[in-house]
Design a protein around this motif. Structure first.
Motif: not given
Length: 64
Positions: A9-10, A12-17, A35-42, A44-47
């Protein structure tokens, strides 16, 4: 030790961002990134906690 799904997830989030910021710019929303990283906004904020950019090592490590 980091769980495998957490590490994925980490990355994927960084790559999408990074891609979204390059394509759309700073007006990219956290909702779009989540949405693009297929995770919840929660998740994203947690990470990451806020919209501040991640340390450069996170970004560089993802582009290698």
């Amino acid at each position: 030790m980091v769980r495998a799904d957490t590490a994925r997830n980490h990355q994927r989030i960084v790559g999408v961002a990074v891609a979204a910021l390059e394509e759309i710019g700073p007006e990219t929303t956290l909702q779009q990134i989540a949405e693009q990283a297929r995770v919840s906004v929660t998740t994203l904020y947690r990470r990451f906690g806020n919209r501040d950019p991640p340390p450069q090592g996170h970004v560089r490590g993802n582009r290698a």
